[in-house]
Design an enzyme around this catalytic site. Structure first.
Site, PDB file in Angstrom:
ATOM      1  N   LYS A  92       5.426   6.473   6.733  1.00  0.00           N
ATOM      2  CA  LYS A  92       4.330   7.282   6.164  1.00  0.00           C
ATOM      3  C   LYS A  92       3.243   7.618   7.176  1.00  0.00           C
ATOM      4  O   LYS A  92       2.586   8.655   7.074  1.00  0.00           O
ATOM      5  CB  LYS A  92       3.701   6.527   4.985  1.00  0.00           C
ATOM      6  CG  LYS A  92       4.611   6.376   3.774  1.00  0.00           C
ATOM      7  CD  LYS A  92       4.684   7.649   2.970  1.00  0.00           C
ATOM      8  CE  LYS A  92       5.522   7.477   1.700  1.00  0.00           C
ATOM      9  NZ  LYS A  92       5.842   8.783   1.082  1.00  0.00           N
ATOM     10  N   GLU A 114      -2.989  10.980  -2.780  1.00  0.00           N
ATOM     11  CA  GLU A 114      -2.435  10.359  -3.977  1.00  0.00           C
ATOM     12  C   GLU A 114      -1.543   9.227  -3.506  1.00  0.00           C
ATOM     13  O   GLU A 114      -1.022   9.270  -2.396  1.00  0.00           O
ATOM     14  CB  GLU A 114      -1.623  11.371  -4.791  1.00  0.00           C
ATOM     15  CG  GLU A 114      -0.170  11.555  -4.338  1.00  0.00           C
ATOM     16  CD  GLU A 114      -0.016  12.209  -2.974  1.00  0.00           C
ATOM     17  OE1 GLU A 114      -0.991  12.849  -2.510  1.00  0.00           O
ATOM     18  OE2 GLU A 114       1.062  12.082  -2.350  1.00  0.00           O
ATOM     19  N   SER A 381      13.195   2.771   6.221  1.00  0.00           N
ATOM     20  CA  SER A 381      11.940   3.528   6.240  1.00  0.00           C
ATOM     21  C   SER A 381      10.694   2.660   6.140  1.00  0.00           C
ATOM     22  O   SER A 381       9.607   3.094   6.491  1.00  0.00           O
ATOM     23  CB  SER A 381      11.942   4.560   5.111  1.00  0.00           C
ATOM     24  OG  SER A 381      12.224   3.926   3.876  1.00  0.00           O
TER      25      SER A 381
END
Lengths: 411, 286
Positions: A92, A114, A381
């Site tokens: 991210k 968000e 990830s």
């Protein structure tokens, strides 16, 4: 190798994508699109982005041959792209750095985001602290309860976390609320969307920033095994880590692309978040894509053991990749993901995020059916530290976040 | 964008603005103009707070001086709405109110009122789910006159425009304080019925309106179109309605009505809405 150049100028991937938002947001999206078009090819921006990825995130992330797991399965070799080793523990951060740099260039002192599980919120709060920006994170009030540790991390990093009480009180409602904030405060505010969904240019931009993952694999795999893998696997909620690793492989059709959605309690039970495998086309959050909806076109509640995959839509580029047949999408259920989580912990000493565990589970299914010379590249990830409480609860074990909780539990 | 506007405009049947005078929306605005009156447009969500209230509420609004009814189609993710309309949408959804119910309310309303225009307002997904042609046919059969789809901007609504033109429903577009001159031109060329000018940056039910700013933008829009212009967002009482009436053709009020119903004791909602709207009507006509 075929040329792949989607989306078109207005953000369409075939019939998917686009800009399906109210008039009040059009000007802000146009401003963003124009600014991003200038920025994405600006050598100065690219250099700064790469510097940050190297020195702040710790890129390139390594690829690791999970040899013990592969031997145990007795088939294809499994390689892991270690995005879990990034600063903040997941892919991210690639995207939030790119967008925060863009926010700074656009002169916006305030960023909003968000978040569902809290990973994107943490990554946003992190870069906001790094660049001196005010940060407000919208999070469904149900998720605030479930992800207390990440809420605290965001607060430590100086962000304000706003619990969202509308709708199903989860990620989709947090996104709605962030959009409402953006419409109201657009002069001074930049909205950092965390996945490859939303109106154009977000799906393209978030993909571009995360595509560093696949770009590294393209040179790392030949270094390790002398060729590209036979298949690339990644979990898909909104789909940002998957687009990140898929993107540079789209043109190379000798590499299978396999997206692993959250099958929850099983697609047949209706309690899942597998929009591509079991949903239908529709419009949500500014783009046309596959959605989980009822016969009236209302978006319905989704379920996954992993909060990061618990989303009723999916990035429009995945919708296009599915329809075109270039990528395959499968549903992996909670139990399979959890089993893969434990197996990787025990056999490789790596605690994966529950999201990534879906992709590992699919590799575990596929490997034994394939020859030993075949290679599966799995995007690991994120790391699973954030999932301790969830896994402990599922296993019926006690897990306490702080000493005082233990005190209370004893009495 | 201008190119796009031209290409959309060329798909418009010849004489559409003259033709729209023959619709209930066109007739209503023509009649009000002749009477030198401003239109009062009222929004409520279909099926909120109960299924039974909607049709009587629509009639009561007309009795109180409302000229055009905007009927909200509930949606699970109303991205452009403030808390008041979000709540009303959630209440209706909890009762299971869907597009088919909305059509049924309009049909029932038409049994007693064949004059007042009804405009449906909602989001794209439930319409696409039903299928655009099926939606258009059923809406027309029910007696719907206009359609506002919040998340279908002109660029993404070629199919919608073509379908609604073919069944004779006016597609009404929104403009906002941040709309660029190119977008104003585009909406002016493809819009039907009236233009809904969103007076505030933000969501429905947000703070207060700056009438001087609104007047300036309305004048810019007027220079590009003959369509009537309605102003909504932030109109809370007779005084703001009157000031908006001085600069626009229609005053649109929504969140305030829903709030009035939320604050009413059981059984008193319709009477209280009537009192509210009568006050606004008086101020608008003064």
């Amino acid at each position: 190798m075929q040329m792949y150049d989607l989306p078109d100028a207005r953000g369409h991937f075939g019939q998917y994508g686009g800009v399906f938002v109210a008039e009040t947001l059009q000007a802000a999206l146009l401003e963003l699109k124009v600014e991003y078009e200038k920025t994405r090819t600006d050598p100065e921006f690219i250099a700064e982005f790469q510097r940050e990825l190297k020195h702040y995130v710790g890129r390139p992330s390594p690829i690791y041959h999970a040899k013990r797991l592969s031997d145990d399965l007795g088939g294809a070799q499994i390689y892991l792209k270690r995005e879990d080793l990034n600063h903040t523990g997941a892919h991210k951060i690639n995207n939030t750095i790119g967008q925060a740099l863009l926010a700074r260039r656009m002169g916006k002192p305030r960023v909003i985001a968000e978040t569902g599980a809290g990973q994107h919120g943490v990554a946003s709060a992190t870069v906001a602290a790094r660049y001196g920006l005010e940060c407000v994170v919208y999070m469904g009030s149900e998720d605030v309860k479930r992800q207390a540790q990440n809420v605290y991390r965001m607060k430590l990093l100086g962000a304000t976390v706003v619990p969202v009480e509308s709708g199903s009180k989860t990620l989709k409602d947090a996104l709605n609320e962030a959009m409402r904030d953006w419409v109201t405060n657009v002069e001074n505010t930049y909205y950092i969307i965390g996945t490859v969904a939303g109106p154009h240019p977000y799906p393209m931009m978030v993909r571009d920033f995360n595509s560093v993952v696949g770009k590294e694999c393209i040179w790392q795999m030949p270094e390790m095994i002398g060729r590209q893998p036979d298949a690339v696997l990644a979990c898909v909620g909104g789909g940002s880590n998957a687009m990140g690793i898929f993107y540079d492989y789209i043109g190379d059709e000798s590499v299978r692309l396999i997206g692993c959605e959250a099958g929850g309690e099983g697609v047949e039970t209706g309690r899942h978040a597998a929009s591509l495998s079991a949903g239908s086309a529709g419009i949500l959050h500014g783009n046309r894509t596959y959605l989980i909806q009822n016969a009236d076109g209302q978006i319905i509640d989704t379920h996954s053991i992993s909060a990061g995959l618990d989303y009723p839509g999916v990035g429009p580029e995945h919708a296009w990749l599915k329809d075109s047949g270039r990528a395959e999408y499968v549903a992996v259920n909670d139990e399979e993901a959890l089993a893969a989580f434990h197996r990787l912990c025990r056999i490789e000493g790596i605690i994966p995020a529950l999201e990534s565990s879906h992709a590992i589970a699919q590799a575990i299914k596929m490997a034994p059916t394939m020859a030993k010379g075949k290679v599966l590249l799995v995007n690991l990830s994120g790391r699973g530290d954030k999932d301790m409480a969830t896994v402990a609860e599922r296993s019926g074990l006690q897990f306490f976040c702080r000493a005082s909780c233990q005190q209370n539990a004893k009495t | 964008m201008t190119l796009l506007a031209n290409s959309l405009a060329s798909t418009k049947p010849a004489g559409i603005k003259a033709a729209s005078a023959a619709t209930r929306i066109g007739e209503t605005f023509a009649r009000l103009e002749a009477q030198k009156k401003k239109a009062l447009v009222a929004f409520v969500t279909a099926g909120d707070p109960s299924r039974e209230i909607t049709v009587p509420l629509m009639h009561a609004m007309v009795e109180s001086g409302v000229d055009v009814i905007e009927l909200g189609m509930p949606f699970s993710d109303p991205m452009a709405e403030g808390p008041v309309i979000q709540r009303s949408s959630e209440r209706a959804l909890a009762l299971g109110v869907g597009v088919a119910d909305v059509f049924a309310y309009v049909s029932e309303f038409r049994e007693k009122d064949n004059v007042t225009p009804v405009v449906l307002m909602g989001y794209a997904n439930p319409i696409e789910r039903m299928g655009m042609q099926a939606f258009g046919d059923r809406a027309k059969a029910a007696g719907v006159d206009g359609l506002i789809v919040v998340d279908y901007p002109p660029e993404e609504s070629h199919d919608l425009l073509r379908t609604m033109d073919s069944v004779g429903i006016d597609v009404i577009y929104l403009l906002s304080p941040t709309s660029t001159p190119a977008r104003i031109e585009m909406v002016a060329s493809v819009g039907r019925g009236y233009i809904y000018y969103v007076s505030l940056k933000g969501v429905t039910g947000a703070a207060n309106i700056n009438t001087a700013e609104v007047a300036a933008v309305v004048a810019r829009i007027k220079a590009k179109t003959d369509l009537p212009i309605g102003v909504g967002f932030g109109i809370r009482d007779g005084e703001t309605a009157r000031r908006v009436g001085d600069i626009a053709d229609a005053v649109i009020i929504g969140s305030r009505i829903i709030q009035e119903m939320e604050n009413s004791p059981p059984g008193a909602a319709i009477d209280n809405v009537k009192t509210l709207l009568q006050g606004i009507r008086r101020a608008l006509d003064a």
